[in-house]
Design a protein around this motif. Structure first.
Motif, PDB file in Angstrom:
ATOM      1  N   ASN B 106      42.159  33.843  24.601  1.00 11.94           N
ATOM      2  CA  ASN B 106      41.417  34.529  25.663  1.00 11.94           C
ATOM      3  C   ASN B 106      42.321  35.322  26.592  1.00 11.94           C
ATOM      4  O   ASN B 106      41.909  36.319  27.169  1.00 11.94           O
ATOM      5  CB  ASN B 106      40.632  33.517  26.493  1.00 11.94           C
ATOM      6  CG  ASN B 106      39.333  33.163  25.817  1.00 11.94           C
ATOM      7  OD1 ASN B 106      38.933  33.834  24.862  1.00 11.94           O
ATOM      8  ND2 ASN B 106      38.675  32.125  26.296  1.00 11.94           N
ATOM      9  N   GLY B 107      43.558  34.835  26.734  1.00  7.95           N
ATOM     10  CA  GLY B 107      44.485  35.512  27.626  1.00  7.95           C
ATOM     11  C   GLY B 107      44.768  36.944  27.201  1.00  7.95           C
ATOM     12  O   GLY B 107      45.086  37.800  28.010  1.00  7.95           O
ATOM     13  N   CYS B 108      44.638  37.201  25.901  1.00  4.85           N
ATOM     14  CA  CYS B 108      44.913  38.540  25.390  1.00  4.85           C
ATOM     15  C   CYS B 108      43.625  39.326  25.158  1.00  4.85           C
ATOM     16  O   CYS B 108      43.662  40.453  24.652  1.00  4.85           O
ATOM     17  CB  CYS B 108      45.679  38.464  24.074  1.00  4.85           C
ATOM     18  SG  CYS B 108      47.236  37.601  24.208  1.00  4.85           S
ATOM     19  N   GLU B 142      44.321  41.073  34.957  1.00  7.24           N
ATOM     20  CA  GLU B 142      44.751  39.888  35.698  1.00  7.24           C
ATOM     21  C   GLU B 142      45.072  40.269  37.131  1.00  7.24           C
ATOM     22  O   GLU B 142      45.769  41.249  37.384  1.00  7.24           O
ATOM     23  CB  GLU B 142      45.985  39.289  35.048  1.00  7.24           C
ATOM     24  CG  GLU B 142      45.628  38.251  34.020  1.00  7.24           C
ATOM     25  CD  GLU B 142      46.829  37.796  33.259  1.00  7.24           C
ATOM     26  OE1 GLU B 142      47.831  37.445  33.888  1.00  7.24           O
ATOM     27  OE2 GLU B 142      46.761  37.816  32.025  1.00  7.24           O
ATOM     28  N   LEU B 150      51.768  35.710  42.438  1.00  7.71           N
ATOM     29  CA  LEU B 150      50.987  34.538  42.038  1.00  7.71           C
ATOM     30  C   LEU B 150      49.629  34.988  41.491  1.00  7.71           C
ATOM     31  O   LEU B 150      49.005  35.877  42.070  1.00  7.71           O
ATOM     32  CB  LEU B 150      50.776  33.647  43.260  1.00  7.71           C
ATOM     33  CG  LEU B 150      50.501  32.179  42.998  1.00  7.71           C
ATOM     34  CD1 LEU B 150      51.789  31.492  42.584  1.00  7.71           C
ATOM     35  CD2 LEU B 150      49.957  31.529  44.238  1.00  7.71           C
ATOM     36  N   PRO B 151      49.180  34.398  40.376  1.00  5.37           N
ATOM     37  CA  PRO B 151      47.877  34.824  39.862  1.00  5.37           C
ATOM     38  C   PRO B 151      46.739  34.417  40.784  1.00  5.37           C
ATOM     39  O   PRO B 151      46.753  33.325  41.350  1.00  5.37           O
ATOM     40  CB  PRO B 151      47.773  34.098  38.513  1.00  5.37           C
ATOM     41  CG  PRO B 151      48.758  33.003  38.575  1.00  5.37           C
ATOM     42  CD  PRO B 151      49.836  33.418  39.515  1.00  5.37           C
ATOM     43  N   LEU B 152      45.765  35.289  40.950  1.00  7.16           N
ATOM     44  CA  LEU B 152      44.649  35.027  41.856  1.00  7.16           C
ATOM     45  C   LEU B 152      43.341  34.948  41.091  1.00  7.16           C
ATOM     46  O   LEU B 152      43.241  35.442  39.975  1.00  7.16           O
ATOM     47  CB  LEU B 152      44.549  36.139  42.901  1.00  7.16           C
ATOM     48  CG  LEU B 152      45.781  36.388  43.754  1.00  7.16           C
ATOM     49  CD1 LEU B 152      45.568  37.568  44.673  1.00  7.16           C
ATOM     50  CD2 LEU B 152      46.116  35.153  44.561  1.00  7.16           C
ATOM     51  N   ALA B 153      42.346  34.323  41.717  1.00  4.63           N
ATOM     52  CA  ALA B 153      41.050  34.125  41.065  1.00  4.63           C
ATOM     53  C   ALA B 153      40.387  35.464  40.786  1.00  4.63           C
ATOM     54  O   ALA B 153      39.879  35.724  39.714  1.00  4.63           O
ATOM     55  CB  ALA B 153      40.147  33.269  41.944  1.00  4.63           C
ATOM     56  N   PRO B 160      47.107  32.087  47.984  1.00  3.82           N
ATOM     57  CA  PRO B 160      47.315  30.796  48.647  1.00  3.82           C
ATOM     58  C   PRO B 160      48.754  30.620  49.125  1.00  3.82           C
ATOM     59  O   PRO B 160      49.001  29.909  50.091  1.00  3.82           O
ATOM     60  CB  PRO B 160      46.951  29.771  47.580  1.00  3.82           C
ATOM     61  CG  PRO B 160      47.037  30.504  46.286  1.00  3.82           C
ATOM     62  CD  PRO B 160      46.763  31.938  46.574  1.00  3.82           C
ATOM     63  N   ALA B 161      49.702  31.259  48.446  1.00  4.70           N
ATOM     64  CA  ALA B 161      51.098  31.088  48.827  1.00  4.70           C
ATOM     65  C   ALA B 161      51.423  31.869  50.090  1.00  4.70           C
ATOM     66  O   ALA B 161      52.230  31.450  50.905  1.00  4.70           O
ATOM     67  CB  ALA B 161      51.996  31.551  47.693  1.00  4.70           C
TER      68      ALA B 161
END
Lengths: 184, 773
Positions: B106-108, B142, B150-153, B160-161
């Motif tokens: 799914n990532g790709c 993404e 940082l990856p976000l929703a 968050p960081a």
């Protein structure tokens, strides 16, 4: 090769009979079915004395509760041929091809061992061993992305949309369990 | 074959070794157009595999350089990215047959989805089924934080960081700014109040050393103490007088201290309720500007608890916690200074347990915080269960499932109970030991200070003074854990509130957007593609030109993409590729306020707000005159039933319009749309949930409503679309037919089939009715 395309029309009467019988579910007998590989690598299904389908699509009807049973076989995305209740009754060669096709369609790695879950700013980095190899992935938060289904099955979804399966977290080894227990 | 612009560097970089391997093959090619890396091998385990498109062929190659597939580009008839469970598959239709080309996780999916779409369009263009070559408009799906990666929703979530915990506190303080004067006054009162309370023990010390103990020498012998009268007489003894003055002074300082306390608490109340109300208003205001996507990802229960519970929790803490904290903090440092001043050696001893306290409290802080976080989630889930079954109470009753609903609640309830119990029990277990470490300091003072008194290096009064100060000194530490517990809960609540505030709002008007005060109503879709997940298009290559004032009926099976098309016209979402134009202007460039003001919607389940009928009709135009409201109601065929209510237009409509029938609610919502006078009107299954008689009335009202407006209507009952100028048939996300009813019936395509099916169904219904009679 071109011949194969016409095979389906070899048994016109029978195909028609299947179409008419649309409202009742057809259950297939394993003894009638043969799976083979076509030259280009797709799974071909032959139903004895009836039809041959060039690229059969396989789906699990109950992928969570009965993954090895109740397999729906379809000629294309929308046309179901019928349901095979017990694939284990197939000839070994056919069963192998069916399983390969199922594996192609269901890619949910099963987490066997958890080496480490590290948290930073609400993003959890998982380092795990699955039956498809070792992999590291990121999971955001906990609530939304770890779904628990009774009694002890967990589905973990990473930030890229991949899903991982822990069929029963109680059966994990102690070290692995320790890594995730505080997230349950 | 014509190749479109060759992309550069936007996808994956093919390793040199693999490129070299391809060059050693017999197949001649000029260039590698692009390469995409998959993370799954053809055997299904994790591994590297490459999809390579050269000018003449498609290859798949393993990471080790082994060529798995070689397919001449010209023999490719079609390509698609097939979604399977938790992964994907690129499938080629070639002259040789169907080929399962490459697998990916799914990532790709986003990049393979794009590549398949791009090549598919290029093939269609090559074969003359498409007017123009596709545009390479790949964008990375993404979302990650711009400053830390940082990856976000989603694009709307804060990082968050980059929103650190201590900043949360500072952000709350920024809400004080409008009340700076009173806040400063408050701080002043805290300081003065603390100083006053520091005086009390000092007096006590003097009382012991200088009055009670000095008095030893002059105290009469026990023999003299014969009568009570004698004692009273001695009370006016000079020392006794000093005592009276000292106690009097103590009394006065305590009264002043209480007065300060009252004023200070009143100020705190004044301040905190304002701060909390402002944060609440800010969150709520922001909530209404957020993109629909924000709500897609959260349940109603979560959003509601953001507004109510979280802000309440924060408010409680601000009110009591903050004032407590500020007073205690000042006390802590004030007394600390005094203690060192009194006897620095002894003061050093009382510092011994402090590292232990701080360390213990830190550990405790983390543990309790995560436990409360978990308990909160369970509670939110519990709320969802209640929401779910109360909303569907009729279904529950109809199927007699009260018991199972109660059980469902029961298990969620027990789950919540267990987690809350666990959190509270951890608190109960670790709080007393923490308290002991705090108390430990007192024992040290008794021992070390006691030795000093015996040795004569310290007076008893100083020791007593030390003890009273010590109790005050440890007081803040004593409450450090419940305070931390409380503070952490409030900070998580605050974090969640700020998460809403930090979520990116829709771009209403950033100055660059084009104002369209008067929309004419021309709507144009040009090769538009959209999916809720960009790699799973729901609508593909939609082309439709709607003239102003035209009525378009949207037809198709459920799930075909009709409602999605409407969501795009409302600009709840924006197209992923292609264009959607209104009056020749790209919808992304239009001032959202102008756009929404001129779009009206009538939904299948009309939503009425609590309030009167008149208020509901004038929802979008609160300034409308009563005459206008009545005219609109009349046109919507609503007037006739409204006048029959005893309260007429002032009839209160309950939650979701519960006191009205479906048809009545629908007609009120039509009146609302008529009064709103939109240029573009959307009817989403407006007549599907009412009986035939009411439908006629509503249909009549709708006929009046659609006059001179560009209208998009969705209806399952095709007969209700008979007034549409054109019908647009959507099948699996593609526009497949477009034309008038007659034209499409002539064509005998999908529309024809749908009409025939419905006719059959209508006949069956008619037959059934005859049988019933």
């Amino acid at each position: 090769m071109q011949n194969e395309n016409t095979e389906e029309q070899n048994a016109p009467e029978n195909t028609k009979a299947v179409e008419q019988d649309d409202s009742t579910q057809r259950f297939l007998e394993a003894s009638e079915l043969t799976f083979t590989r076509s030259q280009v690598g797709t799974a071909r299904l032959e139903i004895r004395k009836e039809a041959c389908h060039l690229r059969v699509i396989v789906r699990r009807l109950m992928p969570l509760s009965h993954p090895e049973q109740y397999i729906s076989l379809a000629a294309d995305e929308d046309t179901e041929i019928g349901i095979l209740v017990n694939p284990s009754e197939l000839a070994p060669e056919s069963l192998k091809i069916l399983n390969e096709e199922l594996d192609k369609r269901y890619f949910t790695p099963i987490i066997q061992k958890i080496y480490r879950v590290k948290e930073q700013f609400g993003i959890h980095e998982w380092d795990v061993q699955t039956e498809r190899g070792r992999v590291t992935f990121l999971v955001r938060g906990l609530n939304q992305n770890i779904k628990q289904s009774p009694p002890a099955r967990l589905f973990v979804t990473d930030v890229r949309g991949n899903r991982y399966d822990i069929p029963d977290y109680r059966e994990l080894d102690a070290k692995s369990f320790y890594q995730i227990q505080r997230h349950l | 074959m014509s190749t479109a612009d060759t992309p550069t560097g936007t996808l994956d970089e093919l390793p040199k070794s693999i490129e070299d391997t391809l060059k050693t093959l017999d197949i001649e090619f000029k260039e590698i157009r692009f390469a995409v890396q998959s993370d799954i091998s053809s055997t299904g385990s994790y591994g590297e595999e490459w999809f390579v498109l050269t000018d003449v062929a498609i290859f798949t190659v393993t990471g080790a350089g082994e060529v798995l597939h070689y397919i001449p580009y010209k023999s490719v008839l079609g390509i698609r990215a097939e979604t399977v469970v938790d992964a994907g598959l690129v499938v080629l239709e070639t002259e040789e047959g169907t080929v399962d080309l490459i697998r990916y996780s799914n990532g790709c999916a986003a990049k393979f989805g794009f590549v398949a779409r791009f090549i598919g369009d290029e093939i269609e263009f090559r074969d003359g089924n498409r007017d123009e070559p596709p545009i390479w408009d790949y964008k990375v799906e993404e979302h990650s934080c711009k400053s830390c990666g940082l990856p976000l929703a989603d694009e709307y979530s804060p990082c968050p960081a980059c929103t650190k915990k201590h900043r949360v506190m500072l952000r709350i303080l920024t809400y004080i700014r409008p009340y700076l004067g009173r806040a400063l006054l408050y701080i002043l009162f805290v300081i003065v109040g603390t100083l006053i309370s520091l005086i009390t023990p000092y007096f006590s010390g003097i009382l012991i050393d200088d009055i009670l103990l000095l008095n030893d020498a002059t105290t009469p012998t026990p023999d003299d103490q014969t009568t009570w009268l004698g004692n009273t007489f001695r009370a006016i003894h000079p020392v006794a007088l000093a005592l009276t003055i000292a106690v009097g002074a103590l009394l006065v300082t305590q009264i002043i201290s209480i007065l300060f306390n009252i004023i200070q608490s009143r100020l705190a109340a004044w301040l905190t309720f304002r701060i909390a109300a402002n944060i609440r208003a800010h969150v709520y205001d922001h909530l209404h500007n957020l993109s629909i996507r924000f709500f897609d990802k959260r349940t109603t229960g979560t959003v509601i608890s953001h507004i109510t519970e979280d802000s309440e929790r924060l408010q409680d803490f601000l009110l009591e916690g903050m004032s407590f904290l500020s007073v205690q903090l000042f006390m802590f440092f004030g007394i600390g200074t005094v203690l060192f001043f009194l006897n620095w050696q002894l003061a050093c001893f009382i510092l011994i347990p402090i590292p232990l306290i701080v360390f213990g409290a830190g550990w405790f802080w983390r543990k309790v915080r995560s436990l409360w976080h978990r308990a909160w989630r369970r509670r939110s889930k519990l709320f969802d269960v209640v929401n779910d079954s109360v909303s569907g109470i009729r279904v529950v009753r109809a199927f007699g499932q009260q018991r199972s609903e109660v059980n469902r609640f029961g298990s969620a309830n027990i789950d919540t109970r267990d987690y809350e119990t666990k959190a509270e029990m951890v608190w109960a277990t670790y709080y007393p030991p923490l308290m002991f470490t705090v108390q430990f300091g007192t024992l040290i003072v008794w021992y070390v200070g006691g030795l000093d008194v015996i040795g004569g290096t310290m007076t008893l009064g100083t020791l007593m003074m030390f003890h009273i100060y010590l109790a005050m000194f440890y007081e803040p530490l004593r409450y450090v854990s419940p305070l931390i517990n409380w503070a952490s809960r409030s900070m998580t609540a605050a974090e969640r509130l700020f998460e809403v505030i930090d979520s990116q709002p829709e771009q209403f008007d950033d100055g660059n957007l084009k104002a369209i005060p008067n929309i004419v109503g021309e709507v144009k879709f040009h090769n538009m593609t959209f999916g809720y997940d960009a790699h799973k298009p729901v609508l593909r290559d939609i082309n439709l030109h709607v003239k102003p004032g035209e009525m378009i009926g949207l037809v198709g099976h459920s799930g075909a993409g009709k409602s999605t098309l409407i969501n795009l016209i409302c600009r709840f979402y924006t197209p992923d590729a292609g264009r959607l134009e209104i009056d020749g202007e790209d919808i992304k460039q239009i001032n959202l306020k102008d756009l929404r003001r001129q779009i009206g919607v009538v939904l299948q389940e009309p939503y009425l707000f609590s309030g009167t009928i008149a208020e509901n009709i004038s929802y979008a135009n609160p300034d409308a005159a009563m005459e206008e409201i009545i005219t609109a109601a009349k046109a919507a065929n609503a007037h006739e039933f409204i006048i029959k209510f005893p309260d007429g237009y002032d009839t209160e409509v309950g939650e979701r319009g519960g006191s009205l029938s479906g048809g009545e609610r629908q007609r009120i919502s039509i009146a609302r749309a008529i009064l709103h006078n939109p240029r573009i009107l959307i009817l989403d299954e407006a007549t599907s949930s009412v009986d035939v008689e009411t439908e006629k009335k509503i249909q009549q009202a709708i006929d009046r409503l659609v006059q001179n407006r560009t209208t998009f209507a969705i209806a399952h009952r095709l007969s209700t679309l008979r007034n549409a100028d054109r019908l647009f048939v959507i099948e699996k996300g593609r526009g497949v037919e477009c034309g008038s009813h007659e034209e499409l019936m002539e064509e005998k395509g999908i529309y024809y089939k749908l009409v025939e099916t419905q006719k059959e169904a209508a006949n069956v219904r008619a037959d059934a009715q005859i049988v019933e009679r």
